[in-house]
Design an enzyme around this catalytic site. Structure first.
Site, PDB file in Angstrom:
ATOM      1  N   ASP A 175       0.852  -1.190   0.000  1.00  0.00           N
ATOM      2  CA  ASP A 175       0.000   0.000   0.000  1.00  0.00           C
ATOM      3  C   ASP A 175       0.895   1.250   0.000  1.00  0.00           C
ATOM      4  O   ASP A 175       1.710   1.413  -0.909  1.00  0.00           O
ATOM      5  CB  ASP A 175      -0.955  -0.046   1.199  1.00  0.00           C
ATOM      6  CG  ASP A 175      -2.071   0.977   1.108  1.00  0.00           C
ATOM      7  OD1 ASP A 175      -3.048   0.728   0.384  1.00  0.00           O
ATOM      8  OD2 ASP A 175      -1.949   2.038   1.741  1.00  0.00           O
ATOM      9  N   TYR A 294      -1.556  11.555   2.837  1.00  0.00           N
ATOM     10  CA  TYR A 294      -2.129  11.786   1.498  1.00  0.00           C
ATOM     11  C   TYR A 294      -2.002  13.245   1.093  1.00  0.00           C
ATOM     12  O   TYR A 294      -1.670  13.553  -0.062  1.00  0.00           O
ATOM     13  CB  TYR A 294      -3.605  11.372   1.485  1.00  0.00           C
ATOM     14  CG  TYR A 294      -3.831   9.889   1.565  1.00  0.00           C
ATOM     15  CD1 TYR A 294      -4.122   9.152   0.424  1.00  0.00           C
ATOM     16  CD2 TYR A 294      -3.777   9.206   2.780  1.00  0.00           C
ATOM     17  CE1 TYR A 294      -4.352   7.790   0.478  1.00  0.00           C
ATOM     18  CE2 TYR A 294      -3.984   7.840   2.853  1.00  0.00           C
ATOM     19  CZ  TYR A 294      -4.279   7.133   1.699  1.00  0.00           C
ATOM     20  OH  TYR A 294      -4.486   5.786   1.764  1.00  0.00           O
ATOM     21  N   HIS A 356      -5.142  -7.701  -0.513  1.00  0.00           N
ATOM     22  CA  HIS A 356      -4.453  -6.430  -0.317  1.00  0.00           C
ATOM     23  C   HIS A 356      -3.527  -6.485   0.896  1.00  0.00           C
ATOM     24  O   HIS A 356      -2.444  -5.899   0.883  1.00  0.00           O
ATOM     25  CB  HIS A 356      -5.457  -5.290  -0.153  1.00  0.00           C
ATOM     26  CG  HIS A 356      -4.803  -3.950   0.009  1.00  0.00           C
ATOM     27  ND1 HIS A 356      -4.147  -3.316  -1.016  1.00  0.00           N
ATOM     28  CD2 HIS A 356      -4.687  -3.129   1.082  1.00  0.00           C
ATOM     29  CE1 HIS A 356      -3.651  -2.167  -0.592  1.00  0.00           C
ATOM     30  NE2 HIS A 356      -3.966  -2.028   0.685  1.00  0.00           N
TER      31      HIS A 356
END
Length: 378
Positions: A175, A294, A356
């Site tokens: 990720d 982010y 994931h």
């Protein structure tokens, strides 16, 4: 400030008692009947996870599991960085640094610690593991300064490995860690022997010629990426634009945090794994600071255009982000390993993203790929 200090987790009982009170008094939103997950994470799933959190989940057991491993903190550029450091008994072990993403944590990697550090076979490579919490995540937060994007984090990780005395090492990521790890190789190419990730986030540049001759599998991967962009990328946009606005809700309500983070925890994941990760954010007060990764990445001024040059390996899992080799080779000049696996039970839909969290969902498969990749670099 190069001091490395031993660390032990001991969340105050008052913090756990407050959490239980908040879970008992949670207010839930109205939900339209019969819409499933079309409007977001369904109330039934959030209620079931919250009930499990309140009635069955044992934070102290998770705390003990983490405390069974050597943990440390060190200050890097004004931030307290927390990390696990587990050395193999093997003198030929290779040092590696493993990086998680959001909404995961260092908990992702617990199931691969033993097989990576102490493999059953003497012929299998062994590793010394450094597993840090990203700045602003878990016990590496909340952060006190701006600018903690993938590039600054990669520089901090290179500094961390140098402080630990590792002159040659590998980088492993999932990720957000799949964005940080290649940058470690870019920053320290003479130290990083190889980068192993579960996603290579390389996208079309806009040149129509890039699409000529793509395989059916690659076209399907593009279609899934388009679906994800149209249906699941709202979190990325909000984190990148207004993380503080969202942070007020997440810092005040554990159920709110659970609902928001659960959107990227697939339905097939076990409840303990989901809640352990969410609880780690809640109990460290990093629900808001973790979102800033982010924002900082979206506003980074040091975007790289040249490809990475260290050996790179990909272990890609069905249901997760599907990397496209043509685009990846544009961004990474030395891809030496590219493997795809399907370990899903087939029970989840498009929202499940099975695989994931491969280190938790399919640890034996991931460990095998990591071993093969690094053995091939010897």
């Amino acid at each position: 400030m190069a001091t490395i200090t031993p660390f032990r987790i001991d969340v105050p009982q008052a913090r756990l008692d407050d959490l239980a009170d908040r879970l008992r008094g949670a207010l839930y939103p109205d939900e339209l009947p019969g819409v499933g997950d079309a409007y977001g994470v369904p109330a039934g799933r959030v209620r079931a996870l919250a009930q499990y959190w309140l009635e069955e989940f044992d934070w102290r057991a998770v705390e003990s599991e983490l405390n069974a491993y050597p943990q440390f903190t060190t200050e890097i550029e004004g931030e307290d960085i927390h990390f696990l450091h587990i050395r193999s008994s093997r003198p030929d072990a290779t040092p590696v640094i493993l990086t998680h993403g959001w909404p995961g944590s260092i908990l992702e990697y617990l199931d691969v610690i033993a097989p990576l550090t102490e493999p059953e076979s003497a012929d299998a490579p062994a590793f010394h593991l450094v597993i840090p919490s990203l700045p602003g995540f878990g016990f590496s937060g909340p952060t006190r300064s701006t600018g903690w994007n993938r590039y600054r984090t990669a520089r901090a990780w290179a500094e961390l490995m140098a402080r630990l005395g590792y002159q040659r090492y590998g980088a492993i990521g999932n990720d957000g860690g799949s964005m940080v790890s290649p940058e470690i190789g870019r920053i320290a190419p003479d130290q990083v022997i190889g980068v192993h990730v579960t996603q290579l986030f390389s996208f079309p540049s806009g040149d129509p010629a890039e699409f000529e001759g793509l395989s059916e599998a690659d076209m399907a991967a593009l279609q899934h990426l388009q679906w994800f962009h149209e249906n699941k990328m709202a979190f990325n946009t909000l984190h990148s634009q207004q993380p503080q606005t969202l942070a007020y809700a997440l810092a005040d309500s554990p159920v709110g945090l659970l609902g928001w983070n659960a959107q990227l925890f697939g339905e097939s994941l076990d409840a303990r794994f989901v809640i352990a990760n969410v609880a780690l954010y809640w109990l460290t007060g990093t629900a808001g600071s973790s979102l800033r990764f982010y924002y900082e990445d979206a506003h980074a001024t040091e975007q790289q255009t040249e490809p990475t040059t260290v050996p790179t390996g990909l272990a890609m899992f069905a249901g997760d982000f599907q990397s496209i080799r043509r685009f990846a080779e544009r961004d990474h000049s030395k891809i030496v390993s590219w493997n795809s696996y399907d370990t899903s039970a087939g029970t989840g839909g498009a929202n499940d993203a099975a695989g994931h969290y491969a280190a938790h969902e399919a640890p034996a498969v991931l460990v095998g790929d990591i071993r093969e990749f690094f053995a091939g670099l010897a």
